[in-house]
Design a protein around this motif. Structure first.
Motif, mmCIF file in Angstrom:
data_model
loop_
_atom_site.group_PDB
_atom_site.id
_atom_site.type_symbol
_atom_site.label_atom_id
_atom_site.label_comp_id
_atom_site.label_asym_id
_atom_site.label_seq_id
_atom_site.Cartn_x
_atom_site.Cartn_y
_atom_site.Cartn_z
ATOM 1 N N LYS A 61 1.500 -11.462 -11.240
ATOM 2 C CA LYS A 61 0.696 -10.804 -10.204
ATOM 3 C C LYS A 61 1.345 -10.916 -8.810
ATOM 4 C CE LYS A 61 -2.907 -8.619 -8.669
ATOM 5 N NZ LYS A 61 -3.380 -9.313 -7.518
ATOM 6 N N ASP A 114 2.295 -7.803 -6.531
ATOM 7 C CA ASP A 114 1.829 -7.661 -5.138
ATOM 8 C C ASP A 114 3.009 -7.468 -4.197
ATOM 9 O OD1 ASP A 114 -0.768 -7.943 -5.966
ATOM 10 O OD2 ASP A 114 -0.926 -10.078 -5.463
ATOM 11 N N ARG A 138 -8.508 -2.581 -5.019
ATOM 12 C CA ARG A 138 -7.342 -2.011 -5.722
ATOM 13 C C ARG A 138 -7.271 -2.460 -7.184
ATOM 14 N NH1 ARG A 138 -1.560 -4.387 -4.489
ATOM 15 N NH2 ARG A 138 -2.325 -5.794 -6.125
ATOM 16 N N ASP A 139 -7.492 -3.766 -7.401
ATOM 17 C CA ASP A 139 -7.286 -4.317 -8.743
ATOM 18 C C ASP A 139 -8.577 -4.329 -9.559
ATOM 19 O OD1 ASP A 139 -4.774 -4.774 -7.790
ATOM 20 O OD2 ASP A 139 -4.988 -6.954 -7.621
ATOM 21 N N LEU A 192 -7.585 -11.150 -7.919
ATOM 22 C CA LEU A 192 -7.506 -9.694 -7.870
ATOM 23 C C LEU A 192 -7.697 -9.202 -6.441
ATOM 24 C CD1 LEU A 192 -9.475 -8.714 -11.118
ATOM 25 C CD2 LEU A 192 -7.059 -9.279 -10.813
ATOM 26 N N THR A 193 -6.978 -8.141 -6.112
ATOM 27 C CA THR A 193 -7.056 -7.576 -4.757
ATOM 28 C C THR A 193 -8.245 -6.616 -4.703
ATOM 29 O OG1 THR A 193 -4.670 -7.736 -4.595
ATOM 30 C CG2 THR A 193 -5.756 -6.312 -2.983
ATOM 31 N N ILE A 251 -5.457 -5.418 -14.342
ATOM 32 C CA ILE A 251 -4.757 -6.677 -14.632
ATOM 33 C C ILE A 251 -5.380 -7.364 -15.842
ATOM 34 C CG2 ILE A 251 -4.022 -8.911 -13.654
ATOM 35 C CD1 ILE A 251 -2.990 -6.481 -12.040
ATOM 36 N N ARG A 290 -4.872 2.403 -8.451
ATOM 37 C CA ARG A 290 -5.471 1.219 -9.080
ATOM 38 C C ARG A 290 -4.426 0.387 -9.817
ATOM 39 N NH1 ARG A 290 -10.490 -0.289 -7.503
ATOM 40 N NH2 ARG A 290 -11.915 1.468 -7.452
ATOM 41 N N CYS A 291 -4.683 -0.933 -9.879
ATOM 42 C CA CYS A 291 -3.917 -1.809 -10.763
ATOM 43 C C CYS A 291 -4.929 -2.450 -11.706
ATOM 44 C CB CYS A 291 -3.210 -2.914 -9.985
ATOM 45 S SG CYS A 291 -1.997 -2.277 -8.812
#
Ligand SMILES: CCC(=O)SCCNC(=O)CCNC(=O)[C@H](O)C(C)(C)COP(=O)(O)OP(=O)(O)OC[C@H]1O[C@@H](n2cnc3c(N)ncnc32)[C@H](O)[C@@H]1OP(=O)(O)O
Length: 622
Positions: free
Chosen positions: A173, A177, A206-207, A202-203, A192, A189-190
């Motif tokens: 991760k 990033d 986004r995540d 997680l961001t 994970i 989007r990511c």
């Protein structure tokens, strides 16, 4: 049954008839009326879905309960088996998740994942939607990932919190990033996958958490795409810094891979096929994921190493435990096992009677390794040669057609479909025994790259311009009098380290970027296990008073940070000067000869002959 000679001749003389017949092994939504288009594209009016061919059709035909994927992970102590029905269910729901995130046909998705089932699921989910995946190998550094993100411009990135190497947990991760900070392109989007060995933060905004997001998704059906639509982009090293995005289409790829399983590998539906590679390489794409599933085999996804997880019997344990019939790996893996277990004691602990063939590719198979493996296993060892660009074997002993007598050092003969030539500088065919540039006369067969992603001009200049009418493989070699091909190595600055193709040019770019380095050269040097390893030579800027040893350590760390551990760049040497011609060209070829203890002549154009013994001395130190 037709033998090799007849099959080969037919494939070259009547390629359309040959590949039309092979195309019957695939389910089409619209069967192709045209086999080869005028632009060299295969099955241009056909429509299909690759995921349907890999999963749905087998479930419909009664294979739902058969294991499709065996994840064997000595680094986590887990083994997980997914049947065709279970894999289809996961793939359909993951495709539903991607669809909910706005991914549709033609969109790109970057997959940056370790060797977990979700990596395979992600690839097939993209294929299901007609989306284009681009898998990035986990051993690359953030900067390499950023370059690929900027070129592929993914809508979504699929990743995991970590990968697991025997000596350490690799947190993915933070690398992701950092890559997204460096990249100009912003994926929406990511998603994970959280692994318990190192959960990631997680961001916000986004995540997304993989498990939670997939859980809420409805299964998505297969989307019909044109045979010529892209299935994936896989980046590979070129001679210059930026990697080349090898494009793969759907139709030709499915036809060629399906054909290769029976005819090259002699593998039948229901058998267990294990390609001990990584999904980040083309071997992983073709022979962990697509080909075994297209053929209705069981594929093994191995998250471990040939040695150290826990011992040099690791491969033999997997073969015996899962009933592997066909094992495919790189010569470097066999050399690593041989180094730790030279008399093969660990192999004797396992019942390997089910193994039928060992296939080796990814780098030149040296005769010593060939003989060691053949004596140890008592099964045919099949050296075969191909490339990221070609997607499947160019030269092999096609054991599914006819097993020819092996000649150690040769990957045997061209595979049907590949019109291989060895050309001299003027473009004439070299006589047997004479070394030249290995090319393939156009058209390339189905499954080979139709172009480079977003770079048709580079495709032409890299592969098609040197010898018009031929594809330039970048390898040198020769035929013997009986038509056996010998591939001796690259004719450019690409090196092969443990079966990984790497550009010395991009390592030189990193060294040259160091503020104390005036000029540098990186060459590939022979290595007992990895085949080749890179070694860097750097000249200090005038006035620099840096301690050479400290700088050497910094340069090693810099390449690891910028390119990644996969570069295996462990040696840099500070030298007073580099050997050059009077016009300023660094004599890399002569340096390679010195490093590998080959006889060399001092080029007449050399600026100062004294530079060569100096370099030889520096190499001894390295
Ligand atoms: C036919 C068409 C083609 O040629 S496609 C390419 C075919 N090539 C292959 O399949 C590759 C074959 N090689 C291998 O699988 C590995 O090199 C084998 C033989 C398993 C040995 O692995 P290993 O001991 O890790 O050595 P290595 O040289 O590969 O690794 C160097 C450093 O990189 C690291 N690394 C490796 N993989 C990852 C990963 N997925 N994520 C993060 N890091 C990775 C390794 O840990 C190693 O690190 P370190 O320098 O020891 O700290």
């Amino acid at each position: 049954m037709a033998g090799y000679d007849e099959a080969y001749r037919r494939s070259i003389r009547h390629p359309e008839e040959f590949w039309a017949e092979a195309a019957r092994g695939i389910d089409w939504d619209t069967a192709p009326a045209t086999v080869l288009g005028p632009d060299g594209r295969w099955f241009p009016d056909g429509r299909l879905n690759t995921c349907h061919n890999a999963l749905d059709r087998h479930v419909a035909a009664g294979r739902g309960g058969q294991p499709a994927l065996i994840h064997d992970s000595p680094v986590t102590g887990a083994v997980r088996v997914l049947s065709y029905a279970e894999l289809l269910d996961e793939v359909a729901r993951t495709a539903g998740m991607l669809r909910d995130l706005g991914v549709g046909a033609g969109d790109t998705v970057v997959i940056y994942m370790p060797m977990v089932p979700e990596a395979v699921v992600a690839m097939l989910a993209c294929a299901r939607l007609g989306a284009v995946h681009s898998v990035v190998f986990g051993g690359f550094a953030a900067r390499e990932l950023a370059v690929r993100v900027d070129h592929a411009r993914p809508k979504v990135v699929l990743s995991a919190s970590c990968g697991i190497e025997p000596s350490r947990v690799v947190a993915y991760k933070p690398l992701l990033d950092a890559a997204l900070e460096q990249a100009a392109h912003r994926p929406e989007r990511c998603v994970i996958l959280q692994r318990p060995q190192c959960p990631a933060e997680l961001t916000e905004g986004r995540d997304l958490d993989w498990a939670a997001t997939v859980r809420d998704a409805e299964p998505a059906p297969c989307v019909s795409v044109a045979a010529t639509d892209p299935l994936y982009v896989l980046y590979t090293s070129g001679t210059t810094g930026s990697p080349k995005g090898v494009l793969r289409d759907n139709g030709g790829h499915a036809v060629a891979l399906h054909w290769s399983m029976a005819n090259v590998y002699g593998a039948a539906p229901g058998e267990v096929f294990w390609a001990a590679s990584d999904v980040g390489w083309v071997v992983g794409h073709s022979y962990i994921v697509y080909a075994p599933l297209l053929a209705g085999c069981t594929t093994v996804l191995y998250e471990g190493k040939p040695v150290g997880t826990p011992d040099p019997g690791a491969y033999w344990r997997v073969v015996a435990t899962h009933g592997v019939r066909t094992l495919f790996t790189a010569p470097t893996a066999i050399r690593a096992i041989k180094k730790e277990d030279p008399s093969g004691e660990f192999a004797k602990k396992w019942d390997l009677s089910g193994l039928r063939h060992l296939f080796l590719a990814g780098e030149r198979l040296d005769p010593d390794t060939y003989h060691w493996a053949a004596d140890l296993l008592g099964v045919p060892v099949v050296d075969h040669w191909w490339q990221t660009e070609t997607g499947w074997p160019i030269a092999a002993n096609c054991v599914g057609i006819e097993t020819l007598p092996a000649r150690p050092g040769s990957p045997t003969k061209p595979v049907p479909g590949w019109d291989v030539h060895v050309l001299d500088a003027a473009g004439n065919d070299c006589p047997p025994g004479v070394e030249g540039s290995v090319t393939v006369k156009l058209p390339l067969p189905p499954g080979a790259l139709p172009t480079l992603y977003r770079d048709e001009a580079r495709f032409r200049s890299s592969y098609l311009e040197r010898h018009p009418g031929h594809y330039l493989t970048g390898d040198g070699g020769h035929f013997d009098a009986d038509g056996y091909l010998y591939v001796m190595g690259r004719i450019d600055d690409v090196i092969n380290v443990a079966g990984h193709r790497l550009s010395t040019g991009s390592m030189e770019e990193v060294l040259a970027g160091h503020p104390d380095v005036a000029e540098c050269a990186v060459i590939g040097v022979a290595d007992e296990v990895k085949g080749q390893v890179p070694v860097g030579f750097a000249v200090l800027k005038s006035g620099s008073e840096r301690d050479p040893e400290e700088l050497e350590r910094e340069l090693v760390a810099l390449v690891r940070e910028r390119i990644g551990p996969v570069a295996a760049f462990r040696r840099a040497v500070v030298v007073a000067r580099l050997p050059k011609t009077r016009s300023g060209k660094i004599l890399r070829g002569t340096m390679r000869d010195i490093a590998d203890d080959r006889p060399y002549t001092t080029p007449s154009t050399i600026e100062d002959p004294a530079a060569l013994p100096e370099i030889a001395e520096a190499m001894k130190r390295a």
